[in-house]
Design an enzyme around this catalytic site. Structure first.
Site, PDB file in Angstrom:
ATOM      1  N   LYS A  94       0.789  -1.019   0.126  1.00  0.00           N
ATOM      2  CA  LYS A  94      -0.359  -0.493   0.162  1.00  0.00           C
ATOM      3  C   LYS A  94       0.876   1.269   0.030  1.00  0.00           C
ATOM      4  O   LYS A  94       1.873   0.909  -0.558  1.00  0.00           O
ATOM      5  CB  LYS A  94      -0.979   0.184   1.229  1.00  0.00           C
ATOM      6  CG  LYS A  94      -1.845  -1.771   1.443  1.00  0.00           C
ATOM      7  CD  LYS A  94      -3.205  -0.851  -0.022  1.00  0.00           C
ATOM      8  CE  LYS A  94      -3.586  -2.735  -0.178  1.00  0.00           C
ATOM      9  NZ  LYS A  94      -3.840  -3.133   1.003  1.00  0.00           N
TER      10      LYS A  94
HETATM   11  C1  PLP Z   1      -5.376  -4.651   1.493  1.00  0.00           C
HETATM   12  C2  PLP Z   1      -6.535  -4.179   1.535  1.00  0.00           C
HETATM   13  C3  PLP Z   1      -7.291  -4.559   2.880  1.00  0.00           C
HETATM   14  C4  PLP Z   1      -6.376  -5.403   3.403  1.00  0.00           C
HETATM   15  O1  PLP Z   1      -5.716  -4.565   4.360  1.00  0.00           O
HETATM   16  P1  PLP Z   1      -4.990  -5.540   5.607  1.00  0.00           P
HETATM   17  O2  PLP Z   1      -4.190  -4.341   6.525  1.00  0.00           O
HETATM   18  O3  PLP Z   1      -3.516  -6.081   4.545  1.00  0.00           O
HETATM   19  O4  PLP Z   1      -4.984  -6.266   6.566  1.00  0.00           O
HETATM   20  C5  PLP Z   1      -8.695  -4.850   3.196  1.00  0.00           C
HETATM   21  N1  PLP Z   1      -9.296  -4.165   1.572  1.00  0.00           N
HETATM   22  C6  PLP Z   1      -8.521  -3.549   0.116  1.00  0.00           C
HETATM   23  C7  PLP Z   1      -9.351  -3.541  -0.573  1.00  0.00           C
HETATM   24  C8  PLP Z   1      -7.359  -3.977   0.532  1.00  0.00           C
HETATM   25  O5  PLP Z   1      -7.023  -3.461  -0.703  1.00  0.00           O
END
Ligand code: PLP
Length: 394
Positions: free
Chosen positions: A194
């Site tokens: 991210k």
């Molecule tokens: C990455 C992601 C999550 C979850 O995040 P984590 O930190 O990996 O638990 C939830 N929703 C979307 C759309 C994502 O891309």
């Protein structure tokens, strides 16, 4: 040029991944300082990270979690959803967006997406409304904000909570306002793919003090107050008032989050620059559709998702995918529709109810996009696409 798939020379010698973190000496130094300090977890760095994060998105409150998924779960709890409740979300997302409802016994209802942005379609939300629906969970797919004004109007008319999954959208804007204050609660992720990372982690922002209290409660077993205050005030008594979890994040992680956030604007700029190079180059290729950017939105460009014009190609997406991977271009697919997963199938969800998402899903490919990509990496991706499309043109 012979495809690497057929024994030709690949475009690159090593795989270019679709996403990758950027960690510098300043980040490492900040983490090291915490390791030498008194507090490894739930100390001053958690509070400081929450403060600077809230400041960045312009929200009153931010609560940091051990993951974005934990943040989603806590938001569903804070919204008061439980068994017999339903919430409307998009099928074109990561499973966690819908799983967080199941954790609390609530049922996800999937509404189809808009053909241009692949974000949840407000008209389809309206079609899914029923008296059991208590919340809407839009996702800002690929970093492009969902139709948040229309979604808010629907929510207000029907007394619904909005839990926005903004895991892709840190730094995006909608009508000039930054994502993070436009929904009842907004959930971010700080996983390494991210925009900024804390290793694992997530943040929920809200303008509502009561919700902030519930989010904090849920993060720590449903126990009121916090251990650091108790220790500092020489107190031992505590009460558990709700069934929460251990979803705490450490000071080690938050120290990293603080230094990462300082570099976010530069990274967003680089993501936008790469997206723009892609778009200029790829709009010349009739076999490829480039992603849409609506004029009232500024995408955070978490993902650059192209769609293949399959009627102009001799092969399907999986063949294009394999060919690009053989060239060491790390393309991937975001996402298989959530209700298509075996677990959801076994819950009774049936394929064929979301024609826009389901047909898009056969044609999408995510290209590599991360701030540290060089111009020559970007060029490799474009050359790889030309090479593969030329080989498979109908
Ligand atoms: C990455 C992601 C999550 C979850 O995040 P984590 O930190 O990996 O638990 C939830 N929703 C979307 C759309 C994502 O891309």
């Amino acid at each position: 040029m012979r495809l690497a798939l057929n024994g030709g020379e690949p475009i690159r010698q090593t795989l270019l991944p679709y996403g990758r973190q950027t960690v510098g000496d300043d980040d490492i130094c900040a983490v090291e300082q915490v390791l030498r300090s008194d507090w490894l977890t739930t100390g001053p760095k958690v509070e400081e990270f929450e403060e600077v994060f809230a400041g960045y998105v312009g929200a009153k409150y931010a609560v940091a979690f051990s993951s974005g998924t934990a943040g989603l779960h806590a938001a569903v709890f804070a919204a008061g959803l439980g068994p017999n409740d339903e919430a409307i979300t998009t099928p074109l997302t990561f499973a966690a967006t819908a799983n967080c409802l199941l954790y609390q016994g609530a049922r996800p209802v999937f509404a189809d997406v808009q053909p241009d942005t692949l974000n949840i379609d407000p008209e389809q939300i309206i079609r899914c409304l029923n008296p059991r629906v208590k919340a809407i969970l839009p996702v800002d797919y690929a970093g492009h904000p969902a139709e948040l004004d229309e979604i808010r109007r629907i929510a207000e008319r029907n007394g619904l909570v909005i839990i926005e999954d903004a895991a892709h959208a840190l730094g995006a804007t909608y009508n000039g306002r930054r994502i993070g204050t436009l929904s009842t609660m907004t959930v971010f992720s700080t996983h390494p793919v991210k925009h900024i990372t804390t290793g694992e982690g997530g943040v929920v922002t809200t303008q509502d003090a009561k919700l902030m209290e519930l989010l904090r409660l849920f993060r720590n077993h449903g126990i009121r107050g916090n251990a650091r205050e108790r220790q500092e005030q020489g107190k031992w008594f505590y009460e558990m008032v709700a069934l929460g979890y251990n979803y705490r994040v450490t000071d080690i992680q938050c120290a990293l989050g603080i230094t990462q956030l300082q570099k976010l604007d530069g990274w967003l700029g680089r993501r936008r620059a790469i997206a723009s190079i892609y778009s200029h180059a790829l709009e010349q290729i009739p076999e490829i559709e480039i992603p849409v950017q609506q004029p009232h939105c500024d995408s955070a460009w978490h993902l650059y998702v192209i769609r293949l014009n399959l009627e102009r190609l001799r092969v399907d997406r999986s063949q294009v995918f394999r060919a690009l991977r053989a060239e060491n271009i790390g393309v991937t697919v975001h996402y298989i529709p959530v209700p298509w997963h075996p677990y959801y199938q076994q819950l009774g969800y049936r394929k064929g109810q979301w024609p826009v998402a389901e047909s898009a899903c056969e044609r999408i490919l995510t290209l590599p996009l991360f701030p540290r990509m060089t111009d020559s990496d970007v060029e490799d991706v474009i050359r790889g696409l030309h090479k593969v499309v030329d080989a498979f043109r109908a």
